[in-house]
Structure formats: structure tokens, C-alpha cells
Design a protein around this motif. Structure first.
Motif, PDB file in Angstrom:
ATOM      1  N   GLN A  98       0.834  -1.202   0.000  1.00 28.14           N
ATOM      2  CA  GLN A  98       0.000   0.000   0.000  1.00 28.14           C
ATOM      3  C   GLN A  98       0.872   1.256   0.000  1.00 28.14           C
ATOM      4  N   CYS A  99       0.963   1.947   1.131  1.00 24.30           N
ATOM      5  CA  CYS A  99       1.684   3.229   1.164  1.00 24.30           C
ATOM      6  C   CYS A  99       3.145   3.083   0.759  1.00 24.30           C
ATOM      7  N   GLU A 100       3.821   2.072   1.291  1.00 30.17           N
ATOM      8  CA  GLU A 100       5.251   1.922   1.005  1.00 30.17           C
ATOM      9  C   GLU A 100       5.506   1.519  -0.443  1.00 30.17           C
ATOM     10  N   ALA A 101       4.512   0.869  -1.066  1.00 29.35           N
ATOM     11  CA  ALA A 101       4.664   0.479  -2.468  1.00 29.35           C
ATOM     12  C   ALA A 101       4.728   1.691  -3.386  1.00 29.35           C
ATOM     13  N   LYS A 102       4.184   2.819  -2.934  1.00 27.01           N
ATOM     14  CA  LYS A 102       4.157   4.031  -3.745  1.00 27.01           C
ATOM     15  C   LYS A 102       5.212   5.048  -3.323  1.00 27.01           C
ATOM     16  N   CYS A 103       6.052   4.673  -2.358  1.00 22.46           N
ATOM     17  CA  CYS A 103       7.088   5.588  -1.851  1.00 22.46           C
ATOM     18  C   CYS A 103       8.150   5.831  -2.923  1.00 22.46           C
ATOM     19  N   VAL A 104       8.413   7.096  -3.226  1.00 23.29           N
ATOM     20  CA  VAL A 104       9.385   7.450  -4.271  1.00 23.29           C
ATOM     21  C   VAL A 104      10.790   7.007  -3.877  1.00 23.29           C
ATOM     22  N   ARG A 105      11.110   7.038  -2.602  1.00 22.56           N
ATOM     23  CA  ARG A 105      12.419   6.585  -2.146  1.00 22.56           C
ATOM     24  C   ARG A 105      12.663   5.134  -2.574  1.00 22.56           C
ATOM     25  N   GLY A 106      11.590   4.377  -2.716  1.00 25.90           N
ATOM     26  CA  GLY A 106      11.709   2.975  -3.072  1.00 25.90           C
ATOM     27  C   GLY A 106      12.043   2.723  -4.527  1.00 25.90           C
ATOM     28  N   ILE A 107      12.065   3.750  -5.367  1.00 32.43           N
ATOM     29  CA  ILE A 107      12.380   3.545  -6.788  1.00 32.43           C
ATOM     30  C   ILE A 107      13.824   3.106  -6.976  1.00 32.43           C
ATOM     31  N   LYS A 108      14.736   3.724  -6.248  1.00 31.12           N
ATOM     32  CA  LYS A 108      16.156   3.391  -6.382  1.00 31.12           C
ATOM     33  C   LYS A 108      16.750   2.751  -5.133  1.00 31.12           C
ATOM     34  N   GLY A 109      15.988   2.713  -4.070  1.00 21.06           N
ATOM     35  CA  GLY A 109      16.470   2.110  -2.821  1.00 21.06           C
ATOM     36  C   GLY A 109      15.316   1.476  -2.084  1.00 21.06           C
ATOM     37  N   ASP A 110      15.410   1.402  -0.766  1.00 20.84           N
ATOM     38  CA  ASP A 110      14.317   0.878   0.061  1.00 20.84           C
ATOM     39  C   ASP A 110      13.309   1.983   0.333  1.00 20.84           C
ATOM     40  N   SER A 111      12.039   1.646   0.275  1.00 21.32           N
ATOM     41  CA  SER A 111      11.020   2.623   0.648  1.00 21.32           C
ATOM     42  C   SER A 111      11.140   2.966   2.128  1.00 21.32           C
ATOM     43  N   VAL A 112      10.619   4.112   2.503  1.00 16.17           N
ATOM     44  CA  VAL A 112      10.616   4.512   3.911  1.00 16.17           C
ATOM     45  C   VAL A 112       9.725   3.536   4.695  1.00 16.17           C
ATOM     46  N   SER A 113      10.147   3.166   5.888  1.00 16.20           N
ATOM     47  CA  SER A 113       9.390   2.221   6.727  1.00 16.20           C
ATOM     48  C   SER A 113       8.230   2.934   7.403  1.00 16.20           C
ATOM     49  N   ILE A 114       7.205   3.236   6.610  1.00 19.41           N
ATOM     50  CA  ILE A 114       6.070   4.019   7.097  1.00 19.41           C
ATOM     51  C   ILE A 114       5.351   3.301   8.234  1.00 19.41           C
ATOM     52  N   GLY A 115       5.132   2.004   8.073  1.00 18.70           N
ATOM     53  CA  GLY A 115       4.427   1.246   9.103  1.00 18.70           C
ATOM     54  C   GLY A 115       5.180   1.211  10.417  1.00 18.70           C
ATOM     55  N   ARG A 116       6.478   1.029  10.342  1.00 22.24           N
ATOM     56  CA  ARG A 116       7.276   0.986  11.563  1.00 22.24           C
ATOM     57  C   ARG A 116       7.279   2.335  12.270  1.00 22.24           C
ATOM     58  N   LEU A 117       7.266   3.414  11.496  1.00 22.12           N
ATOM     59  CA  LEU A 117       7.214   4.748  12.093  1.00 22.12           C
ATOM     60  C   LEU A 117       5.841   5.004  12.721  1.00 22.12           C
ATOM     61  N   GLU A 118       4.783   4.534  12.070  1.00 21.13           N
ATOM     62  CA  GLU A 118       3.448   4.678  12.654  1.00 21.13           C
ATOM     63  C   GLU A 118       3.366   3.923  13.976  1.00 21.13           C
ATOM     64  N   ARG A 119       3.910   2.714  13.992  1.00 18.53           N
ATOM     65  CA  ARG A 119       3.923   1.927  15.226  1.00 18.53           C
ATOM     66  C   ARG A 119       4.699   2.664  16.313  1.00 18.53           C
ATOM     67  N   PHE A 120       5.878   3.191  15.983  1.00 17.46           N
ATOM     68  CA  PHE A 120       6.682   3.894  16.978  1.00 17.46           C
ATOM     69  C   PHE A 120       5.912   5.068  17.564  1.00 17.46           C
ATOM     70  N   VAL A 121       5.304   5.869  16.703  1.00 17.42           N
ATOM     71  CA  VAL A 121       4.576   7.060  17.157  1.00 17.42           C
ATOM     72  C   VAL A 121       3.418   6.660  18.073  1.00 17.42           C
ATOM     73  N   ALA A 122       2.651   5.650  17.670  1.00 18.12           N
ATOM     74  CA  ALA A 122       1.510   5.214  18.479  1.00 18.12           C
ATOM     75  C   ALA A 122       1.972   4.669  19.826  1.00 18.12           C
ATOM     76  N   ASP A 123       3.039   3.873  19.811  1.00 13.63           N
ATOM     77  CA  ASP A 123       3.547   3.309  21.069  1.00 13.63           C
ATOM     78  C   ASP A 123       4.086   4.406  21.986  1.00 13.63           C
ATOM     79  N   TYR A 124       4.746   5.393  21.398  1.00  7.81           N
ATOM     80  CA  TYR A 124       5.258   6.519  22.199  1.00  7.81           C
ATOM     81  C   TYR A 124       4.094   7.240  22.874  1.00  7.81           C
TER      82      TYR A 124
END
Length: 460
Positions: A98-124
Motif C-alpha cells: 500500500q503506502c510503502e509500495a508508492k514511496c518514491v524513495r523505493g524507486i532506487k532504494g528501500d522505501s521509507v518504513s512508514i508502518g514501523r514509524l506509525e507503530r513507533f509514534v503510536a507506542d510513544y
């Protein structure tokens, strides 16, 4: 912490041969330093393509920018504007599709870990902020929500924030639906679901458990007190293959197996709910539920656990991360294999499963290559427990007891894109409509129905 901006920061996990003997959460989560470093990989694209991949339309670049600045509470405020269950979604949503599949950073490298960041923010947020009762002015209208899974919780939360008096009716004794009975503790701790439910209570949502709509109360009864109804009763009816031996002792649907473990804590020494502790367990299916069942079986003490799947590993529908974790935990994949018979002993206990090999032909209607049986390939896999994880259908009780509610051939309630059903004032979403799908898609349906209910009641 990763220093190459083209690569994502890895998620720290329990060691495989440690975690496959306990039910504690596998992923340990980012710390603040790692979260900030990962957030700084975001390119803050002008057109925000990642948002187009999010069914609940989270403002992803905005929340990530706050993480990069160390403003974690502001990041949570952004997420919670559109997501009711951020700590859940950060753990179980298929962001890679979904979101990470459309991440522009993922075109030439790894997409941003959006889900992991969402988890971190919610847990914080959950660790540092107290749940406070929200002072929301009520508009005098009441909405009933049937079921308490992700679609229902989202719809209830959005309607409560709009000023409606919302009551959630749940058949089980604990709110959370599939989040509590279907997803194992090692993927989604139940304390997190409970905390999300408490947040909804603070917004004014009332929960009534042990209420089976269609048995103890009907939708007609509900309309005597409520102005609109949302049905989010899920897809709790298990499917079987219809092969010989499915009624033997030691054969489970994945739904029953996981419910006994997740909701009843059957893995605990002092649990009053029994579950068969098979030593050689065969799990039939290739979705996330099959991975959950197999990984639970190994934690119950099985010596050998097999995933039996009729297509190839490349076509398996489970999340790549779940497959990777299962392999690390010593689950053996028997792909291009299909059961034809479950074998029982003289006491009607499972003692094996007869299978055939498969080969792939042309793609079928789903776009995947259709499997065909290889003649003469019959073989037996030694097993004393078989778990069927081949899908579920919508709960038939409500549609069977409610007049004027159209359903399709698969048993799903028929709706338009906003969740409106054939009966006035009744809306539906999530697995009750689509059959088993993802948590985030169910949440998207709940949001759409909340808007439609609001429009309906304002114009009524």
C-alpha cells in the motif's frame, strides 16, 4: 542504526529460536534515535504518492516530518486525525503493498518504513499520554454498531467525534473482534487493542458485550431505539475443503484454533480452554492466517509444522515478512502441494494427510497461475493435527434474521461504495461485505460508512 539513506533501518526482533517458544511480541520496535533516522529518509514528495496507497488517507509526509524533528506527539495528532487504530495498523497492515509500495524513495532504494514509524509514534503516545475523556457535544441522534472489529471501531470512533451517541454490540465477552480472537499475541499484543478501545470509550462510545445480534436481539429491535445501524460483524464462518477426514479428532479450522489460543489463552498452563498440542502439525493455506496458525502451533511445542500450499512460494498471499518469520522459526513450506484426504487411526484421531503435487498453468481470474494435479504424485505427510486456513465467509446470522438485506453469492452484504445497503438506515463494511480482507481496508470501509451515516441522518 542504518547510515546508508538508500536502505531502511531494520526492525529489531527476538531471535527466531527464542521467540518460537514464547508468545511475546516478535518485533521489538524502533527506539527514538532509529525512528528519527528513518524519518529523515523521507523525501517529502510534492504529490505525496504514499497517501494514495493508504485506505484511511493518513497525511504520511506530515507525520513523518514531525518524527524527523523529534515531535512525536504532534506526529500522533496527525495520524489520529484519520486513523482510529494507529498502534494496530503499524503492526498488521500490509504497508509493503500500500503506502510503502508508492514511496518514491523505493524507486532506487528501500522505501521509507512508514508502518514501523506509525507503530513507533503510536507506542510513544500510548506510553506517555493519559487517556482523557473528550468533551464532545452530542447531536441527539443514536447509531448502533454491530461487531467490534476494525471496521466497526473505525466507524464508531468517527461517528462519536461527529457528535453521535454510538453503541457497539459485540457477541464475545471482549471488544476487538478479529484483532483479539484472530491475530496472535506475538504479532499484536492484546493490551494494545484494549488501549485503543479505551480511547474510543473516552470519546463517548458505549460497548455492550455478550450480545448476539440475530439471537438475543434483532436489527428490528435495535431500530426501536437507534436511528441508524452499521453492520461490521466480520467473516467468522470457516471454510473447509470438503475432503475425507475433516471430521476427525485433531482437525481444526484456523478460526477455532486461533480463537482458543488468542482469546482463551489456551497456551497458558492454567488455561481452562483445551487445544490439541500436536507434535506434527499440517496447516493448509498460504495467507496470513495460515502463518499465524503455523507459528502458534510451533509455540505450543510441535516438533514439526508444515505449511501446505497449492501454488508456489512466489505466489503465496501472506505478507513477505510473515513468511520470512515463519521460515526463520523452522516452519517447513510444502508448496505446489494440495491435500486430498485426511487419514485417521482406529480411534478416529488424525495420523496423516494424503497430498498430491501440483503444477502451475495459465493465470486464473485472480491473476495467479492456476494449479493442476500431477498424476501419480500421491504421497502422505505424517501429521497428528491438521489446521484448515483456506479462508472464511461472512457471518450468516444477521442476514438470515434481517428482512430487506441483499447478499451476494459469497454471503457478503451488498453495499455501494459508501456502505449503504438495500435496507434504509442500515450500512455495512469490512469483512461482512468483502469476505476476509485486511485490517486497513476494513477501516477504510468503516470511515466511508461513517460519512454516509452522517449524511443520511442529517437529511432524514
Amino acid at each position: 542504526m542504518q547510515t546508508d539513506v538508500m536502505k531502511r533501518n531494520p526492525m529489531p526482533n527476538q531471535e527466531p529460536l527464542v521467540r518460537n517458544k514464547n508468545f511475546k511480541e516478535v518485533a521489538l520496535g524502533y527506539d527514538a534515535e532509529t525512528a528519527i533516522a528513518e524519518a529523515k529518509r523521507c523525501l517529502d514528495c510534492k504529490h505525496k504518492p504514499c497517501m494514495n496507497g493508504c485506505p484511511v488517507n493518513i497525511s504520511i509526509p506530515e507525520f513523518i516530518s514531525y518524527v524527523a524533528e523529534g515531535e512525536f506527539e504532534k506526529a500522533y495528532e496527525v495520524i489520529s486525525r484519520t486513523s482510529t487504530l494507529p498502534a494496530v495498523c503499524g503492526r498488521v497492515c500490509p504497508q509493503e503493498k500500500q503506502c510503502e509500495a508508492k514511496c518514491v524513495r523505493g524507486i532506487k532504494g528501500d522505501s521509507v518504513s512508514i508502518g514501523r514509524l506509525e507503530r513507533f509514534v503510536a507506542d510513544y503516545h500510548n506510553a506517555n499520554a493519559k487517556i482523557q475523556k473528550l468533551d464532545i457535544e452530542r447531536n441527539g441522534k443514536k447509531v448502533a454498531v454491530i461487531g467490534s472489529g476494525p471496521s466497526s471501531l473505525t466507524c464508531a470512533g468517527d461517528l462519536a467525534k461527529m457528535g453521535y451517541a454510538v453503541t457497539v454490540f459485540e457477541a464475545l465477552h471482549i471488544a476487538g473482534g478479529v484483532l483479539v480472537y484472530g491475530i496472535p499475541e506475538f504479532r499484536l499484543p492484546k493490551a494494545i487493542v484494549a488501549q485503543e478501545v479505551e480511547g474510543l470509550k473516552a470519546a463517548g462510545v458505549d460497548f455492550k458485550t455478550n450480545v448476539v445480534v440475530g439471537k438475543s436481539i434483532s436489527i428490528d429491535d435495535i431500530f426501536e431505539e437507534y436511528d441508524a445501524v452499521f453492520i461490521g460483524s466480520g467473516a467468522g464462518l470457516p471454510r473447509f475443503m470438503g475432503i475425507e477426514g475433516e471430521n476427525l479428532k485433531g482437525v481444526y479450522s484456523a478460526n477455532e484454533f486461533l480463537t482458543r489460543i488468542n482469546l482463551m489463552k489456551a497456551y497458558s498452563d492454567n488455561s481452562r480452554t483445551p487445544v490439541h498440542h500436536g507434535k506434527k502439525v499440517a496447516v493448509v493455506g498460504g495467507g496470513n492466517v495460515a502463518m499465524d496458525a503455523a507459528r502458534s502451533a510451533i509455540r505450543l511445542g510441535a516438533d514439526k509444522v508444515y505449511i501446505i500450499y497449492r501454488r508456489s512460494l512466489e505466489e503465496i498471499p501472506a505478507r513477505a515478512e510473515e513468511v520470512e518469520h515463519a521460515i526463520e522459526e523452522t516452519i517447513e513450506f510444502r508448496t505446489l502441494t494440495n491435500p486430498v484426504r485426511i487419514i485417521g487411526d482406529e480411534n478416529k484421531n488424525v495420523c496423516g494427510i494424503e497430498c498430491v503435487k501440483m503444477e502451475l498453468g495459465e493465470p486464473d481470474e485472480s491473476g495467479r497461475r492456476k494449479p493442476f494435479t500431477v498424476k501419480g504424485s500421491e504421497h502422505i505427510i505424517d501429521a497428528d493435527c491438521v489446521i484448515m486456513a483456506i479462508g472464511t465467509s461472512p457471518n450468516p446470522l444477521i442476514k438470515a434474521t434481517t428482512a430487506g438485506l441483499d447478499v451476494n453469492a459469497r454471503g457478503g452484504i451488498v453495499t455501494d461504495e459508501m456502505g449503504r445497503t438495500s435496507r434504509e438506515g442500515v450500512f455495512a463494511g469490512g469483512d461482512a461485505v468483502t469476505g476476509a480482507a485486511t485490517v486497513i481496508k476494513a477501516m477504510g470501509a468503516g470511515k466511508a460508512s461513517a460519512l454516509a451515516i452522517d449524511e443520511y441522518l442529517k437529511n432524514k
